[in-house]
Design a protein around this motif. Sequence first.
Motif, PDB file in Angstrom:
ATOM      1  N   ILE A 150      74.315 -14.821  10.929  1.00 58.11           N
ATOM      2  CA  ILE A 150      75.094 -13.549  11.540  1.00 58.11           C
ATOM      3  C   ILE A 150      76.075 -13.167  10.403  1.00 58.11           C
ATOM      4  CG2 ILE A 150      76.901 -12.842  13.046  1.00 58.11           C
ATOM      5  CD1 ILE A 150      75.214 -14.602  15.142  1.00 58.11           C
ATOM      6  N   THR A 151      76.699 -14.227   9.685  1.00 62.17           N
ATOM      7  CA  THR A 151      77.565 -14.136   8.853  1.00 62.17           C
ATOM      8  C   THR A 151      76.984 -13.183   7.505  1.00 62.17           C
ATOM      9  OG1 THR A 151      78.689 -15.888   9.445  1.00 62.17           O
ATOM     10  CG2 THR A 151      79.286 -15.162   7.166  1.00 62.17           C
ATOM     11  N   VAL A 152      76.064 -13.595   7.009  1.00 66.21           N
ATOM     12  CA  VAL A 152      75.070 -13.040   5.942  1.00 66.21           C
ATOM     13  C   VAL A 152      74.983 -11.743   6.260  1.00 66.21           C
ATOM     14  CG1 VAL A 152      73.151 -13.107   4.690  1.00 66.21           C
ATOM     15  CG2 VAL A 152      74.330 -15.073   5.174  1.00 66.21           C
ATOM     16  N   THR A 153      74.414 -11.270   7.582  1.00 63.42           N
ATOM     17  CA  THR A 153      74.024  -9.983   8.084  1.00 63.42           C
ATOM     18  C   THR A 153      75.237  -9.101   7.908  1.00 63.42           C
ATOM     19  OG1 THR A 153      72.142 -10.759   9.448  1.00 63.42           O
ATOM     20  CG2 THR A 153      73.160  -8.551  10.034  1.00 63.42           C
ATOM     21  N   ASN A 154      76.454  -9.745   8.446  1.00 59.34           N
ATOM     22  CA  ASN A 154      77.802  -8.922   8.332  1.00 59.34           C
ATOM     23  C   ASN A 154      78.271  -8.398   6.966  1.00 59.34           C
ATOM     24  OD1 ASN A 154      77.876  -8.899  11.247  1.00 59.34           O
ATOM     25  ND2 ASN A 154      79.228 -10.779  11.276  1.00 59.34           N
ATOM     26  N   VAL A 155      77.977  -9.377   6.092  1.00 64.55           N
ATOM     27  CA  VAL A 155      78.408  -9.175   4.627  1.00 64.55           C
ATOM     28  C   VAL A 155      77.645  -8.072   4.148  1.00 64.55           C
ATOM     29  CG1 VAL A 155      78.612 -10.246   2.421  1.00 64.55           C
ATOM     30  CG2 VAL A 155      79.396 -11.513   4.545  1.00 64.55           C
ATOM     31  N   PHE A 160      76.767  -2.284   2.418  1.00 67.21           N
ATOM     32  CA  PHE A 160      76.105  -1.160   2.825  1.00 67.21           C
ATOM     33  C   PHE A 160      77.010  -0.194   3.129  1.00 67.21           C
ATOM     34  CE2 PHE A 160      74.409   1.734   5.652  1.00 67.21           C
ATOM     35  CZ  PHE A 160      73.283   2.137   5.063  1.00 67.21           C
ATOM     36  N   ILE A 161      78.093  -0.282   4.097  1.00 66.47           N
ATOM     37  CA  ILE A 161      78.992   0.636   4.464  1.00 66.47           C
ATOM     38  C   ILE A 161      79.959   1.021   3.315  1.00 66.47           C
ATOM     39  CG2 ILE A 161      81.287   0.707   5.942  1.00 66.47           C
ATOM     40  CD1 ILE A 161      79.899  -0.925   7.934  1.00 66.47           C
ATOM     41  N   TYR A 162      80.396   0.014   2.373  1.00 69.59           N
ATOM     42  CA  TYR A 162      81.028   0.226   1.263  1.00 69.59           C
ATOM     43  C   TYR A 162      80.480   1.315   0.425  1.00 69.59           C
ATOM     44  CZ  TYR A 162      83.707  -0.056  -3.063  1.00 69.59           C
ATOM     45  OH  TYR A 162      84.427   0.204  -4.476  1.00 69.59           O
ATOM     46  N   ILE A 163      79.100   0.879   0.073  1.00 72.67           N
ATOM     47  CA  ILE A 163      78.610   1.721  -1.112  1.00 72.67           C
ATOM     48  C   ILE A 163      78.117   2.962  -0.525  1.00 72.67           C
ATOM     49  CG2 ILE A 163      76.328   1.806  -2.294  1.00 72.67           C
ATOM     50  CD1 ILE A 163      76.589  -1.268  -2.662  1.00 72.67           C
ATOM     51  N   PHE A 164      77.421   3.129   0.773  1.00 71.30           N
ATOM     52  CA  PHE A 164      76.843   4.493   1.243  1.00 71.30           C
ATOM     53  C   PHE A 164      77.872   5.313   1.888  1.00 71.30           C
ATOM     54  CE2 PHE A 164      73.326   1.440   0.285  1.00 71.30           C
ATOM     55  CZ  PHE A 164      72.615   2.495  -0.460  1.00 71.30           C
ATOM     56  N   ILE A 165      78.957   4.756   2.288  1.00 74.95           N
ATOM     57  CA  ILE A 165      79.808   5.803   3.354  1.00 74.95           C
ATOM     58  C   ILE A 165      81.161   5.711   2.422  1.00 74.95           C
ATOM     59  CG2 ILE A 165      81.135   5.862   5.591  1.00 74.95           C
ATOM     60  CD1 ILE A 165      78.852   4.253   6.913  1.00 74.95           C
ATOM     61  N   PHE A 166      81.987   4.659   2.317  1.00 73.17           N
ATOM     62  CA  PHE A 166      83.218   4.923   1.690  1.00 73.17           C
ATOM     63  C   PHE A 166      83.120   5.235   0.301  1.00 73.17           C
ATOM     64  CE2 PHE A 166      85.039   1.338   4.747  1.00 73.17           C
ATOM     65  CZ  PHE A 166      84.881   2.348   5.722  1.00 73.17           C
ATOM     66  N   ASN A 167      82.264   4.769  -0.420  1.00 75.29           N
ATOM     67  CA  ASN A 167      82.032   5.088  -1.848  1.00 75.29           C
ATOM     68  C   ASN A 167      81.542   6.727  -1.788  1.00 75.29           C
ATOM     69  OD1 ASN A 167      82.230   4.405  -4.547  1.00 75.29           O
ATOM     70  ND2 ASN A 167      80.288   4.108  -4.645  1.00 75.29           N
ATOM     71  N   LYS A 168      80.836   6.949  -1.018  1.00 72.49           N
ATOM     72  CA  LYS A 168      80.197   8.236  -1.040  1.00 72.49           C
ATOM     73  C   LYS A 168      81.449   9.199  -0.726  1.00 72.49           C
ATOM     74  CE  LYS A 168      76.967  11.378   1.250  1.00 72.49           C
ATOM     75  NZ  LYS A 168      75.976  11.507   1.981  1.00 72.49           N
ATOM     76  N   ALA A 169      82.508   8.818   0.257  1.00 67.10           N
ATOM     77  CA  ALA A 169      83.588   9.641   0.592  1.00 67.10           C
ATOM     78  C   ALA A 169      84.451   9.807  -0.372  1.00 67.10           C
ATOM     79  CB  ALA A 169      83.982   9.265   1.994  1.00 67.10           C
ATOM     80  N   TYR A 170      84.573   8.696  -1.071  1.00 73.25           N
ATOM     81  CA  TYR A 170      85.855   8.685  -2.151  1.00 73.25           C
ATOM     82  C   TYR A 170      85.221   9.509  -3.342  1.00 73.25           C
ATOM     83  CZ  TYR A 170      87.968   6.686  -6.481  1.00 73.25           C
ATOM     84  OH  TYR A 170      88.783   6.360  -7.318  1.00 73.25           O
ATOM     85  N   ARG A 171      83.735   9.307  -3.805  1.00 73.90           N
ATOM     86  CA  ARG A 171      83.401  10.239  -4.852  1.00 73.90           C
ATOM     87  C   ARG A 171      83.571  11.951  -4.508  1.00 73.90           C
ATOM     88  NH1 ARG A 171      78.867   6.690  -4.912  1.00 73.90           N
ATOM     89  NH2 ARG A 171      77.822   8.117  -4.041  1.00 73.90           N
TER      90      ARG A 171
END
Length: 209
Positions: A150-155, A160-171
């Motif tokens: 579960i921990t590995v899955t959450n990490v 994934f959220i950082y790369i494909f959502i936050f990072n995209k919004a930041y760019r």
Amino acid sequence: MKIKNIQEELKSGSYGGPTFDRYPSLNYILKDTGCHRLLDVCKDEDFQYDSSYGNSEELVTLPQNELINEYLYYVKSFLNNIKELQYIQLELISKENLEIMYNQVLNDNFFKLQDVLIKNIKGGIEVANYELIKYSNVILDDKLTSLTLITVTNVILLIFIYIFIFNKAYREKIKEMETLVSFAFMVPQQIINSNEKYKRFLETCQFDE
């Protein structure tokens, strides 16, 4: 007897926990006859019987629950039938008195049988305790594996959220800011000079209050 009630509550689960049937690994202790010791170490003395005081193979090799029942039966019978002055009562103030009392107990049939029964009950409880600890370790290992997964899955999900959502919004925000800055400096200098507020904004990035 209170001990008897506790045993029945443990067997039935009425005390609030699981019944013995929830632990099949204990069946050979609770349901099978034999000598039960840790690491299956039963010594020759564990198989020495003496019917003169009730120490028979049939009795002492009973399954754990039945053995405890027999133990409680003999204790209750002893308490109900003990005769006054059956045992010498001495003050424990001298070595001689202690020796007399000790030998009296040591040679009494009831106490000799109790010693055998308690030894076998204790052996069964130790084995049951070992089996329960082993079972608990298996459960804990299984839960630890699940928790690790579960921990590995959450990490991975957070990455994934950082790369494909936050990072995209930041760019996208960076692009918007670059466009805004480019637009701001495309305004002719004459217009900038004629508008004091706009000029101050470009110079200080602040508007007048």
